[in-house]
Design an enzyme around this catalytic site. Structure first.
Site, PDB file in Angstrom:
ATOM      1  N   LEU A  53       0.744  -1.316  -0.130  1.00  0.00           N
ATOM      2  CA  LEU A  53       0.071   0.137   0.157  1.00  0.00           C
ATOM      3  C   LEU A  53       0.704   1.271  -0.037  1.00  0.00           C
ATOM      4  O   LEU A  53       0.476   2.345  -0.595  1.00  0.00           O
ATOM      5  CB  LEU A  53      -1.057   0.151   1.200  1.00  0.00           C
ATOM      6  CG  LEU A  53      -2.034  -1.107   1.422  1.00  0.00           C
ATOM      7  CD1 LEU A  53      -2.684  -0.877   2.617  1.00  0.00           C
ATOM      8  CD2 LEU A  53      -3.022  -0.747   0.199  1.00  0.00           C
ATOM      9  N   GLY A  54       1.946   1.022   0.688  1.00  0.00           N
ATOM     10  CA  GLY A  54       2.915   2.433   0.847  1.00  0.00           C
ATOM     11  C   GLY A  54       3.978   2.145   1.731  1.00  0.00           C
ATOM     12  O   GLY A  54       4.188   1.118   2.357  1.00  0.00           O
ATOM     13  N   VAL A  61       3.833  -0.570   4.452  1.00  0.00           N
ATOM     14  CA  VAL A  61       2.391  -1.165   4.812  1.00  0.00           C
ATOM     15  C   VAL A  61       1.889  -1.906   3.726  1.00  0.00           C
ATOM     16  O   VAL A  61       1.918  -1.578   2.525  1.00  0.00           O
ATOM     17  CB  VAL A  61       1.582   0.133   4.895  1.00  0.00           C
ATOM     18  CG1 VAL A  61       0.021  -0.305   5.471  1.00  0.00           C
ATOM     19  CG2 VAL A  61       2.169   1.049   6.288  1.00  0.00           C
ATOM     20  N   ASP A 162       0.852  13.922  16.240  1.00  0.00           N
ATOM     21  CA  ASP A 162       1.419  14.171  14.469  1.00  0.00           C
ATOM     22  C   ASP A 162      -0.084  14.262  13.816  1.00  0.00           C
ATOM     23  O   ASP A 162      -0.350  13.511  12.753  1.00  0.00           O
ATOM     24  CB  ASP A 162       2.066  12.960  14.087  1.00  0.00           C
ATOM     25  CG  ASP A 162       2.712  13.132  12.890  1.00  0.00           C
ATOM     26  OD1 ASP A 162       2.766  14.316  12.227  1.00  0.00           O
ATOM     27  OD2 ASP A 162       3.233  12.429  11.987  1.00  0.00           O
TER      28      ASP A 162
END
Length: 935
Positions: A53-54, A61, A162
């Site tokens: 996914l990234g 991920v 964050d």
């Protein structure tokens, strides 16, 4: 901000991504430290890898399939074991949370020494990408959901650290989730200062967060807490709404200077000023100047999102509805454009004629503030129409673009139809109230459809009918019953009875969901009419029937009624305690899908908890209620609960401050001449009398009287309640205006409930005290005996109001010279207080009164025994007035019996000190006479 972005472009507009895959695409392009796990490989024994996914600086991920539970998961695998502690921290922080607006963690583990976290896979995009091209109201609704998730994070004792648009996700189901808790910490933490020369912005040991969104204390390396997250959230919201980040700067020093100076970058898009103001406060440089908590910011954003756009009521609305219908008749090339006409049914339901009838009722009510009430009614209806249309259009677009499944969309339609039907029935019933004040309050209670836009709510929505043919009738029936409950909340029993009878005559009355609500409303009507014996078994059956059918809303309404019945009406502390515990548990079960009903249960439970003598617990319940978020109309009740609880704990200054906020909110919501405002002012007058601020109390009372005298309203229960409170306050202050207020209250209560009602008995008790002050003892005795009979018959033989009535009756009988009757009544009163509030100041006072009557009846030995018992209890109760009277009556009996003269003198001297401190001349004369009689 992505890992390869630097601090040099802090003021730049963010890059946009269309999907979550694209958001992470840049990080994937960087070569990982470990090779990418190929598709099809099973890790941790049951996670089958699908694709990447990234990736970011800390790990990769994957989309994986959980073979055990047959569901997709997002599997975050750390690049090395070096930062395993951080990944574990993220997982633990998220695993503590169970909230629909927070990404859920499923499992923590290791793969070949590298830690992983399996979490909920959000099939959708980031909030940044989702918000592109959307209207400000749509974005605010999504931001509210994210803020609620962040509030849950804080409630779990965590700080995210964050918060930014790329760490908030929107699934295809429309649900917003806060995620990426890699920097989360327990409680407040102190970090390192952010330096301009730093590289990757979230590298462990350097920067804790993304500088463009950081609060100044976070940039400086100071203590970070929930208010720091609030700052980051408001920066995020400003950027999404205004199209630019709020503060500019080429580096962190320039950024921080802009924040401290409050130098905002000019917005690129139009956003209402009241939304910007809410965010500006959340971005204050000083943490103490921000909103006290995310929950407070959520309430402000909700109020801003619901703020109306005014529409004329009349032909223009009808024309708009016709235009919408005509538009739908034309072929539409783009399905999404058809959504522009969604929501037109609101005009067909809330017709101009329906609104005009309510307006006409206000104009003919004779209220001095009819013009203001009319304007507020039209504003409320306009706001409702706008909110309904906006929600219907959003739901339509979600259906067209696939964000909502067909099943979810159908549930949303049914939910909106139900809410709109309830709004129609309420508006139709409004003219029956005949008073401008009640009509306006009915308008304020039109049910909003925001719950129909919440996928979490719709996921638990139970279809009302099997087929379309029955649906309309069931919607109408349930809407009428919901409207009946609202009318009962405003003490409009006749209107509620009419609606109940209409549904009882409908063919769908046998439908299970309708039948349960019919029973509930029948019990609620009995409760409102004061028939507690009839109401209780009906409401108990309704509650357990709702639980058995898993009907959460109905269970909440039923348990609230039972708390009211056992606690506020019957004053049965043990029974009320059981229902309060049940109610709190039910509110926790239903808080996510029935927040309003859960809030109402908690506020009622808190109010009863104050009444039964546990104000500290009531404040804790108020804290629970506040977490749910409330509209302005409900907020008043929460503030009043806090005020009452604070007063009961002796914190009178704080209680008066909370009461002033109630008054201010009431004035803003209902206007400066509304009877509810008079009720709040009368409440304030009573509180001021309690702390011996007599002049301020009378001023508040006179302000309330001015409102009541100007309403032209002599039939509203709100007016009656305010008049009763005022009458009692003025009576205590010795003001002759008390009689008029009490008589007005009695007239309204009798017209509404009939003569045999506890509220009528309460008024009669106060009127009898007026008669006693004038020396009209025979009339006072007659009135009090009638009041006591009503209280015993309706409330039962063990009710606190009955004990109070018996005490007043005993005093009247004593003053009338009816000593035998007074002795029997006072003994009964003392026995009842002994059962209800053993050892309390009221119990002591009742016992002392028995001793006093015994002395008057020439029974000094009995009087001495009774007074001695009272004196022992008074010493434990720590109540100066009861203790002084107990000493006086003990001494009186000793003098009559010619016993213990030294003790008698000491008791009289102690009593005299107290009565001298309150300047009670009659008592001082009495004590001096008894002292002179000692041999």
């Amino acid at each position: 901000m992505d890992d390869d972005e630097t601090l040099d472009d802090l003021s730049a507009a963010p890059a946009l991504a269309d999907t979550m895959d694209q958001v992470l695409a840049k990080a994937v392009a960087a070569p990982p430290t470990y090779p990418v796990i190929p598709a099809g490989l099973v890790v941790a024994e049951h996670y089958e890898i699908d694709r990447v996914l990234g990736a970011g600086g800390m790990g990769t991920v994957y989309l994986a399939h959980d073979q055990q539970l047959d569901r997709p998961v997002a599997l975050k695998l750390h690049r090395t074991a070096a930062h395993g502690e951080r990944l574990h921290r993220e997982a633990v922080a998220m695993a503590k949370l169970a909230h629909p607006n927070v990404v859920t963690v499923y499992e923590i583990g290791e793969v070949e020494g590298r830690p992983f976290v399996a979490m909920e896979y959000v099939d959708g995009t980031t909030l940044r990408a989702w918000a592109e091209g959307r209207r400000w109201r749509e974005i605010v609704i999504a931001l509210i959901a994210a803020a609620e998730g962040l509030a849950a994070v804080h409630a779990a004792g965590l700080v995210h650290r964050d918060v930014k648009p790329d760490n908030i996700f929107v699934g295809k189901d429309g649900r917003v989730r806060v995620g990426d808790f890699g920097l989360a910490q327990l409680g407040g933490v102190t970090g390192m200062a952010v330096r301009a020369e730093l590289g990757p912005e979230t590298e462990t040991g350097t920067v804790v967060g993304t500088p463009a969104y950081m609060a100044p204390e976070q940039i400086a390396g100071g203590e970070v807490d929930a208010r720091s997250d609030q700052f980051s959230f408001c920066v995020t919201a400003w950027e999404l709404l205004c199209g630019v980040r709020p503060f500019g700067g080429a580096n962190t020093e320039e950024l921080q200077r802009a924040i401290v100076r409050g130098e905002l970058v000019k917005p690129r898009r139009r956003v209402p000023a009241y939304v910007r103001r809410a965010l500006v406060r959340g971005m204050a440089a000083e943490p103490d100047a921000r909103w006290p908590a995310m929950a407070a910011l959520v309430r402000e954003l909700r109020a801003a999102e619901r703020r109306p756009r005014l529409y004329a009521i009349g032909g223009g609305v009808a024309l708009a509805a016709s235009a919408a219908i005509a538009w739908r008749a034309w072929p539409v090339a783009d399905p999404a454009r058809a959504c522009d006409a969604a929501g037109a049914e609101v005009d067909a339901s809330l017709t101009p004629a329906l609104v005009e009838r309510a307006v006409a009722a206000i104009r003919t009510s004779g209220a001095a503030n009819a013009g203001d009430e009319t304007a507020r009614l039209l504003e409320g209806v306009g706001r409702y129409r706008e909110g309904y249309r906006s929600g219907a259009q959003l739901a339509c677009k979600a259906r067209v673009d696939g964000s909502w499944s067909e099943a979810l969309a159908v549930r949303g339609e049914e939910c909106r139809a139900y809410q709109l039907g309830t709004a129609r029935e309420l508006l139709a019933a409004a003219p029956e109230a005949a008073q401008a004040s009640d009509i306006l309050q009915i308008t304020l209670r039109l049910p909003p459809i925001d719950r129909c836009m919440d996928p979490a709510v719709l996921a638990s929505w139970r279809p009302l009918a099997q087929g379309r043919g029955e649906l309309a009738a069931i919607v109408t029936a349930r809407a009428k019953l919901d409207a009946a409950l609202t009318l009962l909340d405003l003490h409009r029993v006749a209107g509620a009875r009419r609606l109940h009878a209409e549904v009882a005559a409908m063919a769908v009355r046998t439908n299970a969901a309708v039948a349960r609500r019919l029973d509930l409303v029948r019990g609620a009507i009995a409760l409102a009419a004061g028939d507690l014996k009839a109401a209780e078994p009906i409401l108990v059956d309704a509650y357990y029937g709702a639980r058995a059918a898993d009907d959460g809303v109905l269970a909440l309404v039923a348990v609230e009624q039972l708390i009211e019945l056992t606690g506020a009406r019957r004053r049965d502390a043990a029974a009320a305690g059981r229902w309060i515990r049940e109610g709190i548990a039910e509110a926790e079960r239903q808080r996510m899908v029935s927040a309003r009903e859960a809030f109402d249960v908690l506020v009622t439970a808190g109010s009863v908890t104050v009444a039964i003598g546990d104000p500290a617990q009531a404040l804790a319940i108020a804290d629970r209620a506040e977490q749910l978020g409330v509209d302005a109309n409900r907020k008043m009740y929460l503030l009043q609960l806090r005020s009452d609880a604070l007063a009961a704990t002796g914190k009178h200054a704080e209680a008066l401050a909370a009461n002033q906020r109630v008054i201010d909110d009431t004035r803003a919501l209902l206007g400066a001449k509304h009877p509810v405002l008079a009720t709040q002012l009368s409440h304030r007058a009573a509180m001021l009398l309690e702390v011996q601020k007599d002049d301020e109390a009378l001023a508040a009372a006179r302000d309330a009287i001015a409102i009541l005298d100007g309403t032209g309203d002599d039939a509203s229960i709100e007016v009656a309640t305010a008049s009763l409170n005022l009458g009692a306050t003025l009576l205590e202050a010795g003001d002759p205006a008390a009689q008029h207020q009490l008589e007005r209250a009695r007239t309204i209560f009798v017209a509404t409930y009939g003569e045999d009602h506890p509220d009528v008995a309460l008024v009669d008790t106060n009127l009898a005290l007026l008669l006693l002050d004038r020396g009209e003892t025979a009339r006072a005795v007659e009135l009090l005996r009638r009041a006591v009979a009503i209280q015993e018959r309706v409330l039962g033989p063990a009710h606190e109001e009955l004990a109070s009535g018996l005490y007043n009756l005993a005093v009247a009988e004593r003053q009338a010279g009816q000593l035998d009757a007074a002795l029997a009544t006072s003994r009964r009163c003392a026995e009842l207080y002994g059962k209800l509030q053993s050892g309390s100041p009221r119990h002591v006072t009742a016992l002392v009164h028995v001793a006093f009557v015994q002395s008057l009846a020439k029974q000094p030995a009995d009087a001495l025994a009774t007074a001695t018992a009272a004196l022992e209890l008074a010493g434990k109760a720590d109540e100066p007035s009861a203790l002084a009277w107990a000493k006086l009556e003990t001494a009186r009996a000793l003098v009559a019996l010619h016993r213990e003269p030294d003790r008698a003198r000491t008791l009289l001297r102690d009593a005299r000190t107290y009565y001298q401190s309150i300047a009670s001349a009659p008592r001082l004369t009495e004590i001096d006479q008894l002292t002179a009689a000692i041999r």
